[in-house]
Design a protein around this motif. Structure first.
Motif, short mmCIF file in Angstrom:
data_model
loop_
_atom_site.label_atom_id
_atom_site.label_comp_id
_atom_site.label_asym_id
_atom_site.label_seq_id
_atom_site.Cartn_x
_atom_site.Cartn_y
_atom_site.Cartn_z
N THR A 100 41.47 40.26 47.44
CA THR A 100 41.78 38.97 48.08
C THR A 100 41.34 38.98 49.54
OG1 THR A 100 44.03 39.63 48.69
CG2 THR A 100 43.77 38.50 46.57
N GLY A 101 41.39 40.18 50.17
CA GLY A 101 40.95 40.30 51.57
C GLY A 101 39.48 39.94 51.72
N CYS A 102 38.70 40.20 50.68
CA CYS A 102 37.26 39.89 50.72
C CYS A 102 36.97 38.53 50.11
CB CYS A 102 36.47 40.99 50.01
SG CYS A 102 36.60 42.57 50.84
N GLY A 103 38.02 37.77 49.79
CA GLY A 103 37.83 36.39 49.34
C GLY A 103 37.69 36.21 47.85
N ALA A 104 37.97 37.27 47.04
CA ALA A 104 37.92 37.10 45.58
C ALA A 104 39.26 36.54 45.10
CB ALA A 104 37.66 38.45 44.91
N ASP A 105 39.22 35.79 43.99
CA ASP A 105 40.44 35.34 43.33
C ASP A 105 40.78 36.36 42.25
OD1 ASP A 105 40.58 33.02 44.85
OD2 ASP A 105 39.23 31.95 43.48
N VAL A 106 42.07 36.74 42.16
CA VAL A 106 42.46 37.75 41.19
C VAL A 106 43.37 37.11 40.13
CG1 VAL A 106 43.63 39.97 40.85
CG2 VAL A 106 42.30 39.58 42.94
N ARG A 160 33.13 37.27 47.64
CA ARG A 160 33.69 35.94 47.95
C ARG A 160 33.53 34.98 46.77
NH1 ARG A 160 31.29 34.51 53.01
NH2 ARG A 160 32.45 36.32 53.76
N GLY A 161 34.65 34.36 46.38
CA GLY A 161 34.63 33.35 45.32
C GLY A 161 34.54 33.93 43.90
N ARG A 162 34.54 35.24 43.74
CA ARG A 162 34.47 35.84 42.40
C ARG A 162 35.85 35.78 41.74
NH1 ARG A 162 28.94 36.98 41.49
NH2 ARG A 162 28.11 37.71 43.47
N ARG A 163 35.83 35.78 40.42
CA ARG A 163 37.09 35.81 39.65
C ARG A 163 37.22 37.19 39.02
NH1 ARG A 163 40.34 32.03 36.31
NH2 ARG A 163 40.75 32.95 34.27
N ILE A 164 38.17 37.98 39.52
CA ILE A 164 38.34 39.35 39.02
C ILE A 164 39.65 39.41 38.23
CG2 ILE A 164 38.40 41.81 39.62
CD1 ILE A 164 35.83 40.38 40.67
N VAL A 165 39.56 39.85 36.98
CA VAL A 165 40.75 39.92 36.13
C VAL A 165 41.27 41.36 36.12
CG1 VAL A 165 41.59 39.62 33.76
CG2 VAL A 165 39.88 38.03 34.70
N ILE A 166 42.57 41.52 36.34
CA ILE A 166 43.18 42.86 36.23
C ILE A 166 44.20 42.80 35.09
CG2 ILE A 166 44.52 44.66 37.41
CD1 ILE A 166 43.41 43.74 40.06
N VAL A 167 44.02 43.64 34.09
CA VAL A 167 44.84 43.57 32.87
C VAL A 167 45.70 44.82 32.73
CG1 VAL A 167 44.81 43.18 30.37
CG2 VAL A 167 42.80 42.62 31.74
N GLY A 168 46.98 44.64 32.37
CA GLY A 168 47.76 45.79 31.93
C GLY A 168 49.01 46.05 32.72
N ALA A 193 35.53 35.01 33.93
CA ALA A 193 35.69 36.24 34.72
C ALA A 193 34.33 36.76 35.19
CB ALA A 193 36.37 37.31 33.89
N ASP A 194 34.29 37.31 36.41
CA ASP A 194 33.08 37.98 36.90
C ASP A 194 33.17 39.48 36.66
OD1 ASP A 194 31.47 35.83 38.17
OD2 ASP A 194 33.32 35.54 39.30
N ALA A 195 34.39 40.01 36.53
CA ALA A 195 34.60 41.42 36.21
C ALA A 195 36.02 41.57 35.69
CB ALA A 195 34.41 42.29 37.45
N VAL A 196 36.23 42.61 34.86
CA VAL A 196 37.56 42.84 34.29
C VAL A 196 37.95 44.29 34.55
CG1 VAL A 196 38.99 42.71 32.20
CG2 VAL A 196 36.95 41.25 32.41
N MET A 197 39.13 44.47 35.13
CA MET A 197 39.62 45.84 35.35
C MET A 197 40.84 46.05 34.48
SD MET A 197 41.10 47.45 38.87
CE MET A 197 39.57 47.12 39.70
N THR A 198 40.87 47.14 33.74
CA THR A 198 42.07 47.42 32.97
C THR A 198 42.76 48.66 33.54
OG1 THR A 198 42.95 47.92 30.77
CG2 THR A 198 40.70 48.61 31.19
N LEU A 199 44.07 48.79 33.30
CA LEU A 199 44.86 49.84 33.93
C LEU A 199 45.51 50.71 32.87
CD1 LEU A 199 46.78 47.50 36.38
CD2 LEU A 199 44.86 48.97 37.02
#
Ligand code: NCD
Length: 336
Positions: free
Chosen positions: A192-198, A168-176, A246-252
């Protein structure tokens, strides 16, 4: 399991916060049990899981098979090229053949979006007692990957008690390459279902602006959203704008096999603008973790040194966490 009502797992748009919580809690329990090798749990004794993969897979297929075996299920694999599909048999008739042989759970991967859903509907209509688990369909959905990413992040933030509240309230970045990624779509519903901002970041050819509204309405076929308040989704073209905070970064992975036109000038330019490296991560706080669903194009979406840095990169944890997550899904479907 209280509240669990899914007979099939086809996407994460139909998951409530409670559903995410149930899966994370069970996965955490399975993760802490010494179930490797000969020590198995008897939960799925006498059950048969059949995997029907019409697309290549390294992680997902093996992970499902290991998960099923750790719960004492029998496991059977189907290979399309040597099956009667090549003689013209339909997918439904093939699936019913496996059900007649005793399959209780069908794990299905297909390059066309919607195949697992239509198979589940047709099997229900025929009165077959079997669950369908989507292991990736076209660009649409990859629910077990979305859940294992959610579990990995929740465990990163709150290792002892991973739950939807961990996000909840985390900022998760998805790149690519969001456009071609069923993983990104499943993550959007889960996070987003768990309340994170993407924050989605990529070039316009791989990330159309409309992704900002991705979770704004329930998907086709679903009249209501099971989640009352979702996190927000934002689209940006610039990594320099996405990474701070960002609290975490996911790349694709760049999914070259799904690209029908030339969507990039060059891999070098792409790496310079969107590739992750230690230097790029200096834009976020120290210790912010990096995720990648795999398989990886080393040196394209992520620099080799970052991928190999266990202090920063959670790829191995993602692979490991895939097993308890899939055990949780198989357990819940068998129990329902
Ligand atoms: C992904 C997939 O197949 O959708 N991989 C996976 O299951 N771990 C992502 C990809 O192919 O890039």
């Amino acid at each position: 399991m209280s509240g669990w009502s899914h007979r099939h797992v086809l996407d994460l748009a139909s998951f409530s916060v409670e559903d995410f919580g149930t899966v994370l809690e069970l996965a955490q329990r399975f993760r802490s049990l010494p179930v490797a090798g000969a020590r198995k749990l008897p939960a799925l004794q006498g059950r048969l899981m059949t995997s029907l993969f019409f697309e290549p897979s390294t992680r997902t297929r093996s992970s499902f098979e290991i998960a099923a075996k750790r719960l004492s299920a029998e496991v059977q694999s189907f290979s399309p090229s040597s099956s009667s599909l090549s003689k013209g048999e339909s997918l439904l008739d093939t699936a019913r053949t496996y059900v007649a042989m005793g399959a209780n759970i069908l794990v299905v991967r297909h390059r066309c979006a919607g195949v697992p859903r239509s198979l589940a509907r047709d099997l229900d209509r025929c009165g077959e007692q079997v669950s369908v688990l989507n292991a990736g369909d076209g660009l649409h959905s990859h629910p077990s990957q979305g859940l294992l990413d959610l579990f990995t992040l929740a465990r990163h933030f709150t290792p002892e008690a991973p739950s939807p509240a961990s996000l909840r309230g985390r900022r998760i970045v998805i790149v690519g390459d969001v456009l071609h990624s069923r993983v990104a779509r499943s993550n959007l519903w889960a996070l987003t279902g768990c309340g994170a901002d993407v924050v989605l970041c990529g070039p316009p050819t791989l990330l159309p602006e409309c992704f900002a509204d991705f979770v704004a309405a329930p998907p086709p076929g679903q009249s209501t959203d099971p989640v009352a308040r979702r996190g927000r989704v934002q689209v940006t073209r610039r990594l320099e704008e996405a990474l701070p905070g960002a609290d975490a970064v996911m790349t694709l992975r760049l999914q070259k096999e799904r690209m029908e036109q030339h969507l990039l000038t060059s891999l070098d330019t792409y790496h310079r603008r969107y590739g992750l490296s230690h230097a790029r991560l200096a834009l976020c706080a120290d210790g912010v973790p990096v995720l990648h669903p795999g398989p990886v194009n080393r040196g394209v979406e992520i620099a080799g040194e970052l991928l190999d840095d266990p202090g920063r990169c959670l790829v191995e944890a993602q692979v490991r966490n895939g097993i308890p997550i899939r055990m949780a899904l198989l357990y819940l479907l068998a129990a329902s």
